[in-house]
Structures are given as structure tokens and as C-alpha cells.
Design a protein around this motif. Structure first.
Motif, PDB file in Angstrom:
ATOM      1  N   VAL A 277       0.840  -1.203   0.000  1.00 40.83           N
ATOM      2  CA  VAL A 277       0.000   0.000   0.000  1.00 40.83           C
ATOM      3  C   VAL A 277       0.875   1.253   0.000  1.00 40.83           C
ATOM      4  CG1 VAL A 277      -1.688   1.330   1.320  1.00 40.83           C
ATOM      5  CG2 VAL A 277      -1.951  -1.148   1.106  1.00 40.83           C
ATOM      6  N   ASN A 278       1.908   1.281   0.847  1.00 41.02           N
ATOM      7  CA  ASN A 278       2.775   2.456   0.938  1.00 41.02           C
ATOM      8  C   ASN A 278       3.625   2.647  -0.315  1.00 41.02           C
ATOM      9  OD1 ASN A 278       1.932   3.297   3.502  1.00 41.02           O
ATOM     10  ND2 ASN A 278       3.326   1.878   4.514  1.00 41.02           N
ATOM     11  N   ILE A 279       4.066   1.553  -0.912  1.00 38.02           N
ATOM     12  CA  ILE A 279       4.858   1.647  -2.153  1.00 38.02           C
ATOM     13  C   ILE A 279       3.995   2.241  -3.274  1.00 38.02           C
ATOM     14  CG2 ILE A 279       5.923   0.263  -3.976  1.00 38.02           C
ATOM     15  CD1 ILE A 279       6.879  -1.624  -1.668  1.00 38.02           C
ATOM     16  N   VAL A 280       2.787   1.742  -3.413  1.00 39.10           N
ATOM     17  CA  VAL A 280       1.885   2.287  -4.429  1.00 39.10           C
ATOM     18  C   VAL A 280       1.556   3.748  -4.121  1.00 39.10           C
ATOM     19  CG1 VAL A 280      -0.395   2.074  -5.481  1.00 39.10           C
ATOM     20  CG2 VAL A 280       0.960   0.025  -5.015  1.00 39.10           C
ATOM     21  N   ALA A 281       1.453   4.087  -2.845  1.00 34.33           N
ATOM     22  CA  ALA A 281       1.194   5.481  -2.474  1.00 34.33           C
ATOM     23  C   ALA A 281       2.297   6.393  -2.991  1.00 34.33           C
ATOM     24  CB  ALA A 281       1.067   5.601  -0.960  1.00 34.33           C
ATOM     25  N   ARG A 282       3.543   5.953  -2.881  1.00 35.76           N
ATOM     26  CA  ARG A 282       4.664   6.771  -3.379  1.00 35.76           C
ATOM     27  C   ARG A 282       4.611   6.913  -4.896  1.00 35.76           C
ATOM     28  NH1 ARG A 282       7.311  10.164  -4.808  1.00 35.76           N
ATOM     29  NH2 ARG A 282       9.538  10.609  -4.479  1.00 35.76           N
TER      30      ARG A 282
ATOM     31  N   PHE B  50      12.808  -0.462  -0.049  1.00 37.45           N
ATOM     32  CA  PHE B  50      12.254  -0.800  -1.359  1.00 37.45           C
ATOM     33  C   PHE B  50      12.906   0.005  -2.478  1.00 37.45           C
ATOM     34  CE2 PHE B  50       8.947  -0.609   1.988  1.00 37.45           C
ATOM     35  CZ  PHE B  50       8.923  -1.968   2.278  1.00 37.45           C
ATOM     36  N   GLY B  51      14.037   0.662  -2.155  1.00 35.74           N
ATOM     37  CA  GLY B  51      14.765   1.431  -3.149  1.00 35.74           C
ATOM     38  C   GLY B  51      14.060   2.706  -3.571  1.00 35.74           C
ATOM     39  N   MET B  52      13.236   3.265  -2.686  1.00 39.56           N
ATOM     40  CA  MET B  52      12.471   4.462  -3.013  1.00 39.56           C
ATOM     41  C   MET B  52      12.801   5.554  -2.012  1.00 39.56           C
ATOM     42  SD  MET B  52       8.766   2.635  -3.669  1.00 39.56           S
ATOM     43  CE  MET B  52       8.099   3.903  -4.746  1.00 39.56           C
ATOM     44  N   ASP B  53      12.812   6.812  -2.487  1.00 39.89           N
ATOM     45  CA  ASP B  53      12.968   7.925  -1.565  1.00 39.89           C
ATOM     46  C   ASP B  53      11.593   8.369  -1.072  1.00 39.89           C
ATOM     47  OD1 ASP B  53      11.870   9.183  -3.751  1.00 39.89           O
ATOM     48  OD2 ASP B  53      13.319  10.832  -3.794  1.00 39.89           O
ATOM     49  N   ASN B  54      11.593   9.180  -0.046  1.00 38.17           N
ATOM     50  CA  ASN B  54      10.338   9.722   0.477  1.00 38.17           C
ATOM     51  C   ASN B  54      10.581  11.136   0.989  1.00 38.17           C
ATOM     52  OD1 ASN B  54       7.757  10.128   1.387  1.00 38.17           O
ATOM     53  ND2 ASN B  54       7.982   8.861   3.218  1.00 38.17           N
ATOM     54  N   PRO B  55      10.667  12.089   0.061  1.00 36.87           N
ATOM     55  CA  PRO B  55      10.900  13.487   0.456  1.00 36.87           C
ATOM     56  C   PRO B  55       9.612  14.149   0.956  1.00 36.87           C
ATOM     57  CG  PRO B  55      10.725  13.356  -1.927  1.00 36.87           C
ATOM     58  CD  PRO B  55      10.601  11.944  -1.408  1.00 36.87           C
ATOM     59  N   ASN B  56       9.126  13.660   2.107  1.00 36.99           N
ATOM     60  CA  ASN B  56       7.879  14.180   2.697  1.00 36.99           C
ATOM     61  C   ASN B  56       6.716  14.080   1.715  1.00 36.99           C
ATOM     62  OD1 ASN B  56       8.956  14.674   5.169  1.00 36.99           O
ATOM     63  ND2 ASN B  56       9.094  16.886   4.944  1.00 36.99           N
ATOM     64  N   ARG B  57       6.477  12.865   1.239  1.00 36.44           N
ATOM     65  CA  ARG B  57       5.391  12.640   0.291  1.00 36.44           C
ATOM     66  C   ARG B  57       4.386  11.595   0.772  1.00 36.44           C
ATOM     67  NH1 ARG B  57       6.546  16.857  -1.229  1.00 36.44           N
ATOM     68  NH2 ARG B  57       6.994  17.604  -3.336  1.00 36.44           N
ATOM     69  N   VAL B  58       4.839  10.578   1.499  1.00 35.69           N
ATOM     70  CA  VAL B  58       3.954   9.507   1.971  1.00 35.69           C
ATOM     71  C   VAL B  58       4.102   9.389   3.482  1.00 35.69           C
ATOM     72  CG1 VAL B  58       3.364   7.056   1.828  1.00 35.69           C
ATOM     73  CG2 VAL B  58       4.169   8.274  -0.213  1.00 35.69           C
ATOM     74  N   PHE B  59       2.967   9.402   4.185  1.00 38.35           N
ATOM     75  CA  PHE B  59       2.970   9.397   5.642  1.00 38.35           C
ATOM     76  C   PHE B  59       1.977   8.367   6.161  1.00 38.35           C
ATOM     77  CE2 PHE B  59       4.064  13.534   4.090  1.00 38.35           C
ATOM     78  CZ  PHE B  59       5.025  14.038   4.942  1.00 38.35           C
ATOM     79  N   VAL B  60       2.289   7.804   7.318  1.00 35.93           N
ATOM     80  CA  VAL B  60       1.312   7.010   8.036  1.00 35.93           C
ATOM     81  C   VAL B  60       0.618   7.931   9.033  1.00 35.93           C
ATOM     82  CG1 VAL B  60       3.023   6.210   9.733  1.00 35.93           C
ATOM     83  CG2 VAL B  60       0.880   4.964   9.435  1.00 35.93           C
TER      84      VAL B  60
END
Length: 278
Positions: A62-67, A253-263
Motif C-alpha cells: 500500500v505504501n509503495i503504491v502510495a509513493r 524498497f529502493g524508493m525515496d520519500n521526500p515528505n510525500r507519503v505518511f502514516v
């Protein structure tokens, strides 16, 4: 005995996505339930987990698809999660992904939409209380459960640090709360409804248009602004739980998260309260 049906998955995956750049943000918050059917019966009947995908893995999907799908509406997002689960795990026969959306309305400041401040749809309830005895009375008004956020221009830094401290400093975070507020009337205004609207407008203007060094910092300045805007009130009390949106670690998962996906989580929460008077 026969197992007639089986399904499993992950429920209440609360995910917030931010799209946009610079000062402008779009916010999309979902509570997702992702359920699978397929070659899973032996986990129920034979204590054999060899064909079963961990529910924590489902949450990660779910979080990967969110990114990947920052701009997708709820329908497109649910379909993308379901497709990813079936593509990734061929032993699964079906995926049912449902979502409940928390809708956020962009604030208007001086007649223009604000780039990163929002109020929750269907928001809050007004309150009023009269306390009267033989010598006179006291009137107060307020709001309960009024929920708002801004997607940037907020931080938390410079606090006490010791061996028990684990939270890192940040100068860019989501600031969100469900406010309980009441204000006391020194004298009646010409129109209570209009005066109450000015109180709220003054507070939200401060919240939306100024940098927040903390919820404490914002609350005090919001209270100051309300007292300045409505001379008939003499005190204002604010209680604001800090509704946390915590960045998801996507590095595995080899993905960055520059303040884009949050729980999204509000248990436990910071509880910030103050009363401001003239």
C-alpha cells in the motif's frame, strides 16, 4: 470439518499522500483495507504459512503504491494496489482493496485558496455555555473537534535532548490537530455568530500564513490574534492534540520519500493546551 472460505489481509492502513512542489501541496488521506484470497487454506488448516504473504508486506505494498501514485484518487489508488498484489503474488486468486477517504478542503485566506492549509470536510461543532447565579452570569462560546492541517511550513527543533529522546528534529512536517476551543465573553457582541466567525478566521489566518515552530508556538499566536480581532472576548482556551503524520521509510524498497507519503496516527498523541487572556 471443512474450511468453507478464507481470506486475510491488512486493515486500517492509514496513509497520507502529498503532491505538489514548493509552497503548494495537495493532500489525500485514505484508510485502506486490502484483503486476499487464494492458496492460503493450509495456513488455517495445517499451520503451514509457506504460501501466505505477511500482512505487514501487504501494508508495505500500500505504501509503495502510495509513493508511485501521489495524485491518484481513491478509486484509481485501490485498483492500483489490487493489481500490484495480484501481479506480485501469483498464488493469490483475488484482491479486494477498499478505502475510506478523509476529505480536506483548502482554506481560503482573503478570498484566495491557500497553497498548503486545509480544514477537514464536515468539520467540528459549535458550543455555547451560560453559567448564571443570583449575582450575574458568564457566557462562553467555542468549537469542538474542529480539524485542520498544513502540509508544510511547520517544524519541531531545539527541544530537550537526552538518552530517552528518539524523535529527530525537523523543519518541514505536517502540522495537524482536532481543536477544542472556548472563549469567554466580557460583554455581548452585536451578533454572536458573526463574532464567533471572526474568532475562527483570525486563528486560522495565523495558522495558515506563518511558520509554526511548534503547536505551542502556533496556539499562543492564534489566541493573541483572536483576542485582537474580537474585543468582546477576554479569554480563550485552546486544547490541541497533535495528530501525527509520520514519514514512511521506503528505503528498503529502493524508493525515496521526500515528505510525500505518511502514516497517519493519533494514538498516542501530543496534547497541547493553553489559556490566553488580556
Amino acid at each position: 470439518m471443512t474450511l468453507l472460505s478464507s481470506t486475510y489481509g491488512k486493515g486500517r492502513v492509514r496513509v497520507m499522500r502529498l503532491a505538489g512542489d514548493g509552497e503548494h501541496r495537495d493532500v489525500r488521506e485514505l484508510e485502506v483495507r486490502a484483503m486476499l484470497t487464494g492458496d492460503i487454506d493450509r495456513a488455517f488448516t495445517e499451520a503451514d504459512n509457506s504460501t501466505t504473504v505477511s500482512t505487514d508486506t501487504i501494508k508495505n505494498v500500500v505504501n509503495i503504491v502510495a509513493r508511485e501514485e501521489l495524485d491518484a484518487g481513491a478509486e484509481v489508488f485501490c485498483r492500483a494496489v489490487a493489481a500490484r498484489l495480484l501481479d506480485r503474488y501469483p498464488g493469490m486468486r483475488s484482491a479486494t482493496v477498499s478505502a475510506r477517504e478523509t476529505r480536506w478542503n483548502r482554506m481560503g485566506i482573503d478570498g484566495a485558496p491557500h497553497p498548503h492549509a486545509f480544514t477537514r470536510d464536515g468539520n467540528g461543532v459549535g458550543t455555547a455555555e451560560a453559567v448564571t447565579d443570583r449575582s450575574g452570569g458568564r457566557m462562553s462560546s467555542g468549537l469542538s473537534g474542529f480539524t485542520f492541517l498544513k502540509a508544510t511550513a511547520s517544524g519541531w527543533a531545539g527541544y530537550v535532548k537526552d538518552p530517552y529522546t528518539t524523535i529527530p528534529e525537523t523543519h518541514d512536517r505536517i502540522a495537524a490537530t482536532a481543536m477544542e476551543a472556548s472563549w469567554g465573553w466580557e460583554r455581548d457582541p452585536a451578533d454572536f455568530a458573526q463574532a464567533n466567525a471572526r474568532v475562527l478566521d483570525a486563528m486560522l489566518r495565523v495558522f495558515a500564513t506563518t511558520y509554526s515552530h511548534s503547536v505551542q508556538d502556533s496556539l499562543y499566536r492564534m489566541g493573541e490574534a483572536a483576542l485582537a480581532a474580537v474585543p468582546e472576548i477576554d479569554t480563550i482556551s485552546l486544547a490541541c492534540p497533535n495528530k501525527h503524520y509520520l514519514p514512511v521509510n521506503l528505503a528498503p524498497f529502493g524508493m525515496d520519500n521526500p515528505n510525500r507519503v505518511f502514516v497517519a496516527t493519533d494514538e498516542p498523541h501530543g496534547q497541547i493546551e493553553c489559556t490566553i487572556g488580556r
